[in-house]
Design a protein around this motif. Structure first.
Motif, PDB file in Angstrom:
ATOM      1  N   ASP A 132       0.798  -1.129  -0.047  1.00  0.00           N
ATOM      2  CA  ASP A 132      -0.023  -0.205   0.107  1.00  0.00           C
ATOM      3  C   ASP A 132       0.755   1.252   0.066  1.00  0.00           C
ATOM      4  OD1 ASP A 132      -2.423   1.665  -0.060  1.00  0.00           O
ATOM      5  OD2 ASP A 132      -2.904   0.820   1.875  1.00  0.00           O
ATOM      6  N   PHE A 133       0.350   2.235  -0.530  1.00  0.00           N
ATOM      7  CA  PHE A 133       0.836   3.644  -0.331  1.00  0.00           C
ATOM      8  C   PHE A 133       1.331   3.719   1.078  1.00  0.00           C
ATOM      9  CE2 PHE A 133      -1.190   3.756  -4.381  1.00  0.00           C
ATOM     10  CZ  PHE A 133      -0.139   4.085  -5.218  1.00  0.00           C
ATOM     11  N   VAL A 134       2.559   4.273   1.515  1.00  0.00           N
ATOM     12  CA  VAL A 134       2.896   4.654   2.810  1.00  0.00           C
ATOM     13  C   VAL A 134       3.318   5.836   3.170  1.00  0.00           C
ATOM     14  CG1 VAL A 134       3.477   2.324   3.272  1.00  0.00           C
ATOM     15  CG2 VAL A 134       5.196   3.765   2.438  1.00  0.00           C
ATOM     16  N   GLY A 135       3.339   6.723   2.444  1.00  0.00           N
ATOM     17  CA  GLY A 135       3.636   8.205   2.526  1.00  0.00           C
ATOM     18  C   GLY A 135       3.643   9.118   1.148  1.00  0.00           C
ATOM     19  N   GLY A 136       4.201  10.150   1.400  1.00  0.00           N
ATOM     20  CA  GLY A 136       4.150  11.274   0.014  1.00  0.00           C
ATOM     21  C   GLY A 136       2.923  11.410  -0.163  1.00  0.00           C
ATOM     22  N   PHE A 137       2.174  11.720   0.736  1.00  0.00           N
ATOM     23  CA  PHE A 137       0.864  12.207   0.361  1.00  0.00           C
ATOM     24  C   PHE A 137       0.553  13.633   0.269  1.00  0.00           C
ATOM     25  CE2 PHE A 137      -0.043   8.116   2.713  1.00  0.00           C
ATOM     26  CZ  PHE A 137      -0.465   7.281   1.598  1.00  0.00           C
ATOM     27  N   ASP A 138       1.470  14.447   1.000  1.00  0.00           N
ATOM     28  CA  ASP A 138       1.465  15.764   0.736  1.00  0.00           C
ATOM     29  C   ASP A 138       1.799  16.403  -0.711  1.00  0.00           C
ATOM     30  OD1 ASP A 138       4.021  14.939   1.036  1.00  0.00           O
ATOM     31  OD2 ASP A 138       4.989  16.743   1.698  1.00  0.00           O
ATOM     32  N   LEU A 139       2.801  15.292  -1.247  1.00  0.00           N
ATOM     33  CA  LEU A 139       2.934  15.679  -2.818  1.00  0.00           C
ATOM     34  C   LEU A 139       1.856  15.123  -3.761  1.00  0.00           C
ATOM     35  CD1 LEU A 139       4.660  16.561  -5.247  1.00  0.00           C
ATOM     36  CD2 LEU A 139       6.141  14.474  -4.762  1.00  0.00           C
ATOM     37  N   ILE A 140       1.575  13.688  -3.199  1.00  0.00           N
ATOM     38  CA  ILE A 140       0.559  13.161  -4.107  1.00  0.00           C
ATOM     39  C   ILE A 140      -0.671  13.904  -4.391  1.00  0.00           C
ATOM     40  CG2 ILE A 140      -0.746  11.082  -4.318  1.00  0.00           C
ATOM     41  CD1 ILE A 140       1.646   9.561  -3.199  1.00  0.00           C
ATOM     42  N   ASP A 141      -1.104  14.381  -3.354  1.00  0.00           N
ATOM     43  CA  ASP A 141      -2.346  15.169  -3.226  1.00  0.00           C
ATOM     44  C   ASP A 141      -2.325  16.700  -4.081  1.00  0.00           C
ATOM     45  OD1 ASP A 141      -3.691  13.568  -1.643  1.00  0.00           O
ATOM     46  OD2 ASP A 141      -3.141  14.746   0.428  1.00  0.00           O
ATOM     47  N   ARG A 142      -1.285  17.041  -4.418  1.00  0.00           N
ATOM     48  CA  ARG A 142      -0.876  18.109  -5.396  1.00  0.00           C
ATOM     49  C   ARG A 142      -0.576  17.810  -6.836  1.00  0.00           C
ATOM     50  NH1 ARG A 142       3.763  20.937  -4.316  1.00  0.00           N
ATOM     51  NH2 ARG A 142       4.507  19.326  -2.812  1.00  0.00           N
ATOM     52  N   LEU A 143      -0.802  16.416  -7.188  1.00  0.00           N
ATOM     53  CA  LEU A 143      -0.598  16.064  -8.496  1.00  0.00           C
ATOM     54  C   LEU A 143      -1.922  16.305  -9.282  1.00  0.00           C
ATOM     55  CD1 LEU A 143       1.317  12.584  -7.949  1.00  0.00           C
ATOM     56  CD2 LEU A 143       2.191  14.632  -8.907  1.00  0.00           C
ATOM     57  N   PRO A 144      -1.801  16.461 -10.589  1.00  0.00           N
ATOM     58  CA  PRO A 144      -3.149  16.651 -11.548  1.00  0.00           C
ATOM     59  C   PRO A 144      -4.032  15.321 -11.268  1.00  0.00           C
ATOM     60  CG  PRO A 144      -1.235  16.351 -12.725  1.00  0.00           C
ATOM     61  CD  PRO A 144      -0.768  16.335 -11.243  1.00  0.00           C
ATOM     62  N   PRO A 145      -5.354  15.377 -11.190  1.00  0.00           N
ATOM     63  CA  PRO A 145      -6.367  14.317 -11.501  1.00  0.00           C
ATOM     64  C   PRO A 145      -6.008  13.496 -12.812  1.00  0.00           C
ATOM     65  CG  PRO A 145      -7.498  16.083 -11.617  1.00  0.00           C
ATOM     66  CD  PRO A 145      -6.220  16.651 -11.414  1.00  0.00           C
ATOM     67  N   ASP A 146      -6.259  12.164 -12.632  1.00  0.00           N
ATOM     68  CA  ASP A 146      -6.046  11.307 -13.841  1.00  0.00           C
ATOM     69  C   ASP A 146      -7.426  11.210 -14.750  1.00  0.00           C
ATOM     70  OD1 ASP A 146      -4.811  10.129 -15.775  1.00  0.00           O
ATOM     71  OD2 ASP A 146      -4.306   8.216 -14.394  1.00  0.00           O
ATOM     72  N   ASP A 147      -7.169  11.115 -15.898  1.00  0.00           N
ATOM     73  CA  ASP A 147      -8.213  10.894 -16.968  1.00  0.00           C
ATOM     74  C   ASP A 147      -8.821   9.686 -16.639  1.00  0.00           C
ATOM     75  OD1 ASP A 147      -9.628  10.064 -19.315  1.00  0.00           O
ATOM     76  OD2 ASP A 147      -8.532  11.705 -20.292  1.00  0.00           O
ATOM     77  N   ASP A 148     -10.268   9.378 -16.618  1.00  0.00           N
ATOM     78  CA  ASP A 148     -10.932   8.213 -16.613  1.00  0.00           C
ATOM     79  C   ASP A 148     -10.587   7.048 -17.389  1.00  0.00           C
ATOM     80  OD1 ASP A 148     -12.269   9.160 -14.200  1.00  0.00           O
ATOM     81  OD2 ASP A 148     -13.969   9.726 -15.176  1.00  0.00           O
ATOM     82  N   ARG A 149      -9.870   7.614 -18.632  1.00  0.00           N
ATOM     83  CA  ARG A 149      -9.732   6.438 -19.514  1.00  0.00           C
ATOM     84  C   ARG A 149      -8.450   5.388 -19.162  1.00  0.00           C
ATOM     85  NH1 ARG A 149      -7.912   9.424 -24.381  1.00  0.00           N
ATOM     86  NH2 ARG A 149      -7.148  11.074 -23.020  1.00  0.00           N
ATOM     87  N   PHE A 150      -7.782   6.259 -17.959  1.00  0.00           N
ATOM     88  CA  PHE A 150      -6.527   5.301 -17.619  1.00  0.00           C
ATOM     89  C   PHE A 150      -6.896   4.601 -16.183  1.00  0.00           C
ATOM     90  CE2 PHE A 150      -5.231   8.459 -20.617  1.00  0.00           C
ATOM     91  CZ  PHE A 150      -4.480   7.871 -21.245  1.00  0.00           C
ATOM     92  N   ASN A 151      -8.098   4.447 -15.949  1.00  0.00           N
ATOM     93  CA  ASN A 151      -8.464   3.697 -14.521  1.00  0.00           C
ATOM     94  C   ASN A 151      -8.096   2.232 -14.450  1.00  0.00           C
ATOM     95  OD1 ASN A 151      -9.892   2.174 -12.599  1.00  0.00           O
ATOM     96  ND2 ASN A 151     -11.321   4.042 -12.357  1.00  0.00           N
ATOM     97  N   ALA A 152      -7.021   2.096 -13.703  1.00  0.00           N
ATOM     98  CA  ALA A 152      -6.336   0.695 -13.834  1.00  0.00           C
ATOM     99  C   ALA A 152      -7.336  -0.458 -13.260  1.00  0.00           C
ATOM    100  CB  ALA A 152      -5.054   0.553 -13.162  1.00  0.00           C
ATOM    101  N   ILE A 153      -8.584   0.003 -12.334  1.00  0.00           N
ATOM    102  CA  ILE A 153      -9.255  -1.163 -11.835  1.00  0.00           C
ATOM    103  C   ILE A 153     -10.226  -1.523 -12.827  1.00  0.00           C
ATOM    104  CG2 ILE A 153     -11.126  -1.316 -10.145  1.00  0.00           C
ATOM    105  CD1 ILE A 153      -8.423  -1.052  -8.886  1.00  0.00           C
ATOM    106  N   SER A 154     -10.643  -0.570 -13.904  1.00  0.00           N
ATOM    107  CA  SER A 154     -11.340  -0.902 -14.816  1.00  0.00           C
ATOM    108  C   SER A 154     -10.681  -1.671 -15.865  1.00  0.00           C
ATOM    109  CB  SER A 154     -12.460  -0.050 -15.283  1.00  0.00           C
ATOM    110  OG  SER A 154     -11.669   1.169 -16.117  1.00  0.00           O
ATOM    111  N   GLY A 155      -9.491  -1.325 -16.008  1.00  0.00           N
ATOM    112  CA  GLY A 155      -8.329  -1.887 -17.228  1.00  0.00           C
ATOM    113  C   GLY A 155      -8.585  -1.065 -18.517  1.00  0.00           C
ATOM    114  N   GLY A 156      -8.789   0.007 -18.325  1.00  0.00           N
ATOM    115  CA  GLY A 156      -8.774   0.871 -19.486  1.00  0.00           C
ATOM    116  C   GLY A 156      -9.913   0.491 -20.533  1.00  0.00           C
ATOM    117  N   ASP A 157      -9.845   0.612 -21.731  1.00  0.00           N
ATOM    118  CA  ASP A 157     -10.793   0.505 -22.911  1.00  0.00           C
ATOM    119  C   ASP A 157     -11.106  -1.164 -22.832  1.00  0.00           C
ATOM    120  OD1 ASP A 157     -10.751   2.724 -23.783  1.00  0.00           O
ATOM    121  OD2 ASP A 157      -9.431   2.534 -25.638  1.00  0.00           O
TER     122      ASP A 157
END
Length: 157
Positions: A132-157
């Protein structure tokens, strides 16, 4: 899981042997994949770094910042809370994702690396064991949101 991430970080040289964070990068995510390769995400100031390879050799490294457009974050909820980081190099995306277990839904916790060419998944490997993610959340929270086309849970197209 934090013990596994810590052990990997010690081996990678990102945490001092006394257990205190070394000056420099800090581990945000670490896992050993089912193909015995390793994925490591490090954060330092405004830089986030993806590393893939073995303990002896980094085979791929991608660095980004919140404004670089080479790394994106995604959050969601499927059976449990999910989070992903997507690192981009050319037409390829390298997505690290995790999803919590949900006993009511009968789902197990998962953590994986998915590689996509465009929006098509071409590789999907589980972390062994779960990480699991264990840190870096202060930086991760400032990253741009991803596009739904790249959702790994659904596997993309």
């Amino acid at each position: 899981m934090r013990a596994i991430a810590y052990a990997f970080a010690v081996q990678a040289g990102t945490v001092g042997s006394a257990g205190l964070a070394a000056d420099g990068p800090r581990t945000a995510f670490a896992c050993t994949l089912s193909n015995s390769k390793r994925v490591l995400v490090l954060t330092e100031a405004d830089r986030i770094t993806y590393r893939y390879g073995t303990a002896q050799r980094t085979e791929l490294m991608i660095e980004g910042t919140p404004g670089s457009r080479s790394v994106f974050v995604g959050h969601g909820r499927f059976a449990g809370a999910e989070m992903q980081l997507r690192f981009v190099r050319g037409a390829y995306s390298y997505i690290i994702y995790t999803m919590e277990a949900n006993g009511r839904a009968g789902s197990s916790a998962i953590s994986r690396l998915m590689v996509m060419r465009g929006t098509r998944a071409i590789l999907d490997l589980p972390c062994k064991p779960y990480a699991d993610f264990v840190g870096g959340f202060d930086l991760i929270d400032r990253l741009p949101p991803d596009d739904d086309r790249f959702n790994a849970i659904s596997g993309g197209d």
